[in-house]
Structures are given as structure tokens and as C-alpha cells.
Design a protein around this motif. Structure first.
Motif, mmCIF file in Angstrom:
data_model
loop_
_atom_site.group_PDB
_atom_site.id
_atom_site.type_symbol
_atom_site.label_atom_id
_atom_site.label_comp_id
_atom_site.label_asym_id
_atom_site.label_seq_id
_atom_site.Cartn_x
_atom_site.Cartn_y
_atom_site.Cartn_z
ATOM 1 N N TYR A 151 -10.630 -7.134 14.133
ATOM 2 C CA TYR A 151 -10.000 -8.167 14.950
ATOM 3 C C TYR A 151 -10.157 -7.795 16.416
ATOM 4 C CZ TYR A 151 -5.987 -4.961 14.702
ATOM 5 O OH TYR A 151 -5.172 -3.873 14.742
ATOM 6 N N GLU A 207 7.275 -4.539 13.891
ATOM 7 C CA GLU A 207 6.785 -5.904 14.124
ATOM 8 C C GLU A 207 7.697 -6.656 15.063
ATOM 9 O OE1 GLU A 207 5.721 -8.484 10.936
ATOM 10 O OE2 GLU A 207 4.333 -6.992 10.098
ATOM 11 N N ASP A 219 -2.384 -12.728 19.167
ATOM 12 C CA ASP A 219 -2.481 -11.520 18.335
ATOM 13 C C ASP A 219 -2.782 -10.301 19.188
ATOM 14 O OD1 ASP A 219 -2.558 -10.072 15.878
ATOM 15 O OD2 ASP A 219 -4.747 -9.991 16.119
ATOM 16 N N ILE A 236 7.630 -13.494 19.515
ATOM 17 C CA ILE A 236 6.292 -14.083 19.366
ATOM 18 C C ILE A 236 6.239 -15.442 20.032
ATOM 19 C CG2 ILE A 236 4.629 -14.975 17.687
ATOM 20 C CD1 ILE A 236 5.502 -12.746 15.798
ATOM 21 N N LYS A 272 -8.801 -15.616 8.477
ATOM 22 C CA LYS A 272 -7.466 -15.608 9.088
ATOM 23 C C LYS A 272 -6.457 -14.969 8.146
ATOM 24 C CE LYS A 272 -8.299 -19.525 12.042
ATOM 25 N NZ LYS A 272 -8.014 -20.916 12.368
ATOM 26 N N ASP A 274 -6.110 -15.984 19.038
ATOM 27 C CA ASP A 274 -6.730 -14.683 19.339
ATOM 28 C C ASP A 274 -5.911 -13.916 20.369
ATOM 29 O OD1 ASP A 274 -8.953 -14.244 17.763
ATOM 30 O OD2 ASP A 274 -10.208 -15.607 18.931
ATOM 31 N N ILE A 318 0.156 -12.481 9.949
ATOM 32 C CA ILE A 318 0.958 -11.285 10.142
ATOM 33 C C ILE A 318 2.293 -11.773 10.655
ATOM 34 C CG2 ILE A 318 1.223 -9.146 11.430
ATOM 35 C CD1 ILE A 318 -1.710 -8.884 11.485
ATOM 36 N N GLY A 319 3.266 -11.830 9.796
ATOM 37 C CA GLY A 319 4.564 -12.383 10.190
ATOM 38 C C GLY A 319 4.385 -13.796 10.676
ATOM 39 N N LYS A 320 4.747 -13.991 11.937
ATOM 40 C CA LYS A 320 4.729 -15.338 12.472
ATOM 41 C C LYS A 320 3.425 -15.661 13.192
ATOM 42 C CE LYS A 320 7.550 -18.424 11.612
ATOM 43 N NZ LYS A 320 6.960 -19.663 11.147
ATOM 44 N N ARG A 321 2.504 -14.740 13.196
ATOM 45 C CA ARG A 321 1.273 -15.038 13.929
ATOM 46 C C ARG A 321 0.050 -14.840 13.050
ATOM 47 N NH1 ARG A 321 2.434 -9.592 16.051
ATOM 48 N NH2 ARG A 321 0.523 -8.365 15.841
ATOM 49 N N VAL A 322 -1.057 -15.333 13.538
ATOM 50 C CA VAL A 322 -2.297 -15.278 12.761
ATOM 51 C C VAL A 322 -3.206 -14.223 13.364
ATOM 52 C CG1 VAL A 322 -4.318 -16.570 12.017
ATOM 53 C CG2 VAL A 322 -2.118 -17.715 12.208
ATOM 54 N N ARG A 323 -3.805 -13.394 12.531
ATOM 55 C CA ARG A 323 -4.809 -12.448 13.023
ATOM 56 C C ARG A 323 -6.163 -12.889 12.506
ATOM 57 N NH1 ARG A 323 -3.490 -6.298 12.856
ATOM 58 N NH2 ARG A 323 -2.486 -6.989 14.781
ATOM 59 N N LYS A 324 -7.113 -12.930 13.436
ATOM 60 C CA LYS A 324 -8.451 -13.370 13.024
ATOM 61 C C LYS A 324 -9.376 -12.163 12.925
ATOM 62 C CE LYS A 324 -9.465 -16.758 15.847
ATOM 63 N NZ LYS A 324 -10.220 -17.795 16.550
#
Lengths: 424, 118
Positions: free
Chosen positions: B26, A2, A31, A8, B66, A28, B69-75
Motif C-alpha cells: 500500500y 487503531e 489511509d 478518521i 481494497k 489513498d 481497516i476499521g473505518k477506512r479503506v486500504r488499497k
């Protein structure tokens, strides 16, 4: 593996910097890019290599392009809205066109058609166009579309009021056109000129729009046709002078006649002239919206509503379709004029009467042709579509007629004294 | 690889049919799926998928879920009931379309007289 928080953050900042402002889309894409980087790092690349590679896949300006396409897809008018907007536009155009033709031809229902057409335009078509424009175009163009919408709405309502002779037309129309010329056109020019690819075209379309607005202003001004109006008002003054001279002359003639049994004619003439004076005053007081005793101080040429036809129509014919009767109605005036005319005719020998009758003024029987070739009775011909200043001038002319008819009788009695006793 | 014009017209169909096979997916996953399944014949421009996903969501054919995942968002995207129906309709429509195209183009042979042009 990760990505770290800092990595990020870096990707997120890059995406924002490259023009992706919308949060959902940013999430979006963030990711997407991160997943791609992670997979490449697993295959042995460094973060930097993987990042560069993934970003390159989007192509130059690619991120912003994604947002643009999303925007376009989301703001596209759906089929129902398209059909509705088209339907509103077509129907109101049709109604307005038909209404205008009906109005020009003096056919019935013209007012209903024009009102419906404008209503549909103002409540249906324009708001739909505004909402679409606001959704579709960037934020900083909102003011442009709002001024355009307001200007067009007020102008349309103003035109409707003007055509219908409703109060407040001039203010609404002026407000609408003011917003268009001092709001919409300058904003359009500054917004579009900056970004326009073809500056001469933007410049010339702004100039054409300004020229059109100036033309409409000019037309409104000449619509009042000040020279024509001035002429009619001068005529009214001349007629009034003439009327006074004729009255004086008649008074002198009455005085010179020793015995006169013309008192009936005299009192009727006086009554009718006084009645018409009062009627003129009533018209002025309606138009100026003041009590009749204050209307004496108002000059017709200063009156804002001097070309108003509705005042004349509503006072003499009545505001609804039914012909009004009673005080100051056209019916009453006609009755009084007919009666006076018969009294005058009665002063002539009976063998002369039918010959006299056709030439004598104040004829109210028979039909009259209006400017469009339609036959009308006297009442409608005189008062249905007559501007105030024309109606007042006509009334003065009839007052003069009354005095002239009186004068003729007096002269005939003096030259033929035996005629002063008409055969009974 | 097919021309972008061809892909553009069928993107909605592709997304809907993929989602009707897989319960939830996703964005990146969908892109990879398309690439793998078509042996790279249909390769979406990076990011070209998202406008279509957002449009389908706005039309009520997809919903999102949503997941952090860690620091981010997965849609994750999944079909709604209406989306499922649309997926069937779109796929059937495209099948018929491709049959029609097949019939139409079966008799096609390049005109030899014009071959010098190319």
C-alpha cells in the motif's frame, strides 16, 4: 493502536476541505495519513501532535497539489492520440491548402481535396481536440469548449458548402459564426478574464477575436458586393428598355416595307427572343425553387440566390461532368444562335458575308479567355462560373443583339431595295 | 538527498521494481520502503507517490485490491502481467542508463580555473 471513528472522520474532512475531491485519491491519502498518525502514536505522541506533524509534511497546498498532479498525469494525451491528432491536423491543413490553390487555378480535383480536408477537420481533428480539452480542463469550462467546437464545426461546414455551391451554406455559416461570436467569445472572456494573471492580454485577445469575426461578417456582406450587383442589375434594365425600343422599331420597319421576304428571319428572331425569355424564367424558377409561371412575379434583385453560380451551371451545362443537351441547355441555345446568325448573314450579298461575319454579334465559335487567362469554348466561358444575375444580363444583351441584327438587315434592305432579293 | 528532478524521472521505475519484489503493497508502505532502503537518500515528498500510482493503474500496469481497516479503506497495489514485463524493461533500461552515465562522468574532473566561481 487503531484510530477511532471520529478521528478518521476528522482526517477525512480535513483532506476533503483541502481540495481533494476525487474519491480514489481521498481513500489513498486518508489511509496514508492515518497510518502515519498511528505509527507516531505508538511512539508516544498524542493524536493532535501526530496529525499536525503528518499534515505538515505535505507542505502548504500539498494535498491539492497531489490531486492536480494526478489529474495531469491521467489526462495527458498518450502517444497514439498525440500522433493521431497531429496527423489529422496536418493532413487536413495540407488538403485544404492544396484544394484552395487548385480551386484558384481551376485545376481538377479541387472540390475533392477541399471536401476531404474539411471532412477530416470536422470528423477527425476537432472532435479529438474537444475530447482532450473536456478531459483536461475543469468541469465549468466544458461549455466554453463545446461552443468553440460547435462554432468551428458549423463554420467549416458552411465554408465547404459555400465553396461547393451546395444549398444551406449561408444558414450553416451564419449559425457557426453566431455561436462563436455570441457563445464562445463572451464565455471565453468571462471565464478567462476573472482568473487571468495578465488581464490586458486576455482583454486584447478577446477584442482581436471579436474584430476578426466582425471582419468576416463584413467580408460576407461585401462578398455580395451590393454596389457592383446594383450596377449589373441597372445594366440589365437599360438593356431591356433598349430591347423593347428596338423591337418596336423593327415592327415599324417591317410594316413600312411593302413586300418582304424576310419572314424566315423574323420568325427565327421572334422564336429566339422568346426562347431566351423562357430560359431566363427557368433560371429564376430554379433559383427561387418555384414553378416557372410563379417566377414571373419575382424580381431578380430580391432573389436570395442572385449570385448563385450553380443554378446557371446546372441548368445550362448539367450538374454532372457530361455536357447537358435538350431543352434550355447551353448546347441548344448555341445551336439556335448559330442558326439565326447564319440566317441573318444569308440576307447579305455573298461578297459581303465574310467581312460582315467577323463583326456581327452572337459569335459562338473560337475560344475565349477567362479571367485567369485560360482558353475556353463559348459554352463554358459563358456559363461555367457565372453568377445568376450576370447570366441573366448577358441573355438580355443577346436578345438586344438579335433585334439589332434584325434591324441592320431591315435598314440595309430599305436603303438598297435591290438587295431585298439576294442572289440565290 | 537527490534533487526532485532526478527522482521524478525515475519514480515509475522505483515503484515498479519495488512491487515486483513484494507481491502487494500500500501507498504508505512504499514510501517507507523507499526511505529505508536508500537510507533517506531518496525521500519522496509526502503524497508525491500517488499520482504515479494512479497513472500506472490507468495504464493497466497495476491493479488494486481494497481491504477495510476499521473505518477506512486500504488499497493494495500489485503488478499486472504487463506491469511485470514493464518493470523488467524499466529496470534494465535504467541499469544501462546509469552505466552510460558512469562511463560519461568517469573522466570528469572539476575545472580548477573555474573553481573561484563556486
Amino acid at each position: 493502536m487503531e484510530l477511532t471513528e471520529a478521528q478518521i472522520e476528522l482526517v477525512s474532512a480535513y483532506i476533503k476541505q483541502n481540495g481533494v475531491a476525487q474519491d480514489e485519491l481521498h481513500d489513498d491519502l486518508l489511509d496514508h495519513v492515518c497510518t502515519s498518525i498511528e505509527l507516531r502514536i505508538q511512539q508516544g505522541e498524542s493524536f493532535d501532535e501526530a496529525f499536525q506533524y503528518t499534515i505538515k509534511l505535505f507542505g502548504p497546498g500539498g494535498l491539492k497539489q497531489v490531486q492536480l498532479e494526478t489529474f495531469e498525469l491521467l489526462t495527458e494525451m498518450n502517444e497514439t492520440m498525440k500522433k493521431l491528432t497531429f496527423g489529422f491536423g496536418l493532413t487536413s491543413t495540407f488538403l485544404l491548402l492544396a484544394g484552395t490553390i487548385f480551386k484558384l487555378m481551376h485545376w481538377p480535383f479541387a472540390s475533392i481535396l477541399i471536401t476531404l480536408g474539411t471532412g477530416l477537420l470536422v470528423l477527425g481533428y476537432l472532435p479529438m481536440i474537444l475530447t482532450h480539452k473536456l478531459k483536461e480542463s475543469p468541469r465549468d469550462e466544458a461549455l466554453l469548449h463545446i461552443t468553440g467546437f460547435l462554432g468551428l464545426t458549423l463554420t467549416s461546414i458552411g465554408v465547404l458548402f459555400k465553396v461547393m455551391h451546395w444549398p444551406g451554406a449561408a444558414v450553416t455559416l451564419l449559425g457557426g459564426m453566431g455561436i462563436l461570436s455570441f457563445g464562445y467569445v463572451p464565455i471565453y472572456f468571462f471565464k478567462r478574464y476573472k482568473v487571468s494573471a495578465n488581464k490586458p492580454v486576455t482583454l486584447s485577445s478577446s477584442i482581436v477575436a471579436t474584430a476578426c469575426l466582425i471582419l468576416i461578417f463584413a467580408l460576407m456582406k461585401t462578398g455580395n458586393s451590393s454596389w457592383y450587383e446594383h450596377g449589373v442589375l441597372l445594366t440589365d434594365e437599360t438593356l431591356t428598355e433598349e430591347l423593347h425600343r428596338m423591337s418596336d422599331s423593327n415592327d415599324a420597319l417591317y410594316a413600312s416595307m411593302r413586300s418582304s421576304n424576310l419572314s424566315e428571319m423574323k420568325s427565327e428572331a421572334d422564336k429566339l427572343v422568346t426562347h431566351i425569355d423562357a430560359l431566363k424564367l427557368e433560371l429564376m424558377s430554379w433559383a427561387a425553387n418555384v414553378p416557372p409561371n410563379e417566377a414571373t412575379k419575382i424580381s431578380l434583385s430580391d432573389l436570395e440566390k442572385k449570385h448563385d453560380m450553380a443554378v446557371v451551371h446546372d441548368l445550362l451545362l448539367g450538374a454532372d461532368d457530361q455536357l447537358r443537351e435538350g431543352l434550355f441547355s447551353a448546347t441548344e441555345l448555341k445551336g439556335m444562335m448559330d442558326h439565326y446568325r447564319n440566317t441573318v448573314l444569308g440576307e447579305y450579298p455573298s461578297e459581303l458575308r465574310s467581312a460582315m461575319s467577323s463583326g456581327l454579334a452572337l459569335r459562338t465559335d473560337g475560344t475565349f479567355r477567362n479571367a485567369h487567362g485560360q482558353e475556353q469554348d463559348w459554352i463554358h466561358h459563358q456559363f461555367e462560373y457565372t453568377p445568376l444575375f450576370t447570366a441573366i444580363t448577358n441573355l438580355t444583351k443577346w436578345q438586344l443583339d438579335i433585334r439589332q441584327m434584325e434591324n441592320q438587315v431591315l435598314l440595309s434592305k430599305i436603303s438598297r431595295p435591290e438587295a431585298s432579293n439576294p442572289p440565290s | 538527498m537527490y534533487s526532485p528532478e532526478l527522482i521524478k524521472g525515475t519514480l515509475q521505475t522505483i515503484v515498479l521494481s519495488l512491487l515486483s519484489e513484494n507481491e502487494r503493497m500500500y501507498g504508505y508502505e512504499i514510501t517507507q520502503h523507499v526511505k529505508d532502503r536508500t537510507q533517506g537518500e531518496i525521500q519522496l515528498t509526502e503524497g508525491a507517490l500517488y499520482p504515479t500510482l494512479h497513472k500506472l493503474e490507468a495504464d493497466g500496469l497495476l491493479t488494486t485490491e481494497k481491504v477495510s481497516i476499521g473505518k477506512r479503506v486500504r488499497k493494495y497495489y500489485r503488478l499486472t502481467e504487463n506491469g511485470n514485463k514493464q518493470a523488467n524493461d524499466k529496470v534494465n533500461e535504467f541499469r544501462r542508463f546509469s552505466e552510460t552515465m558512469n562511463d560519461l562522468l568517469n573522466s570528469f574532473t572539476p575545472n580548477p580555473e573555474l573553481s573561484w566561481l563556486s
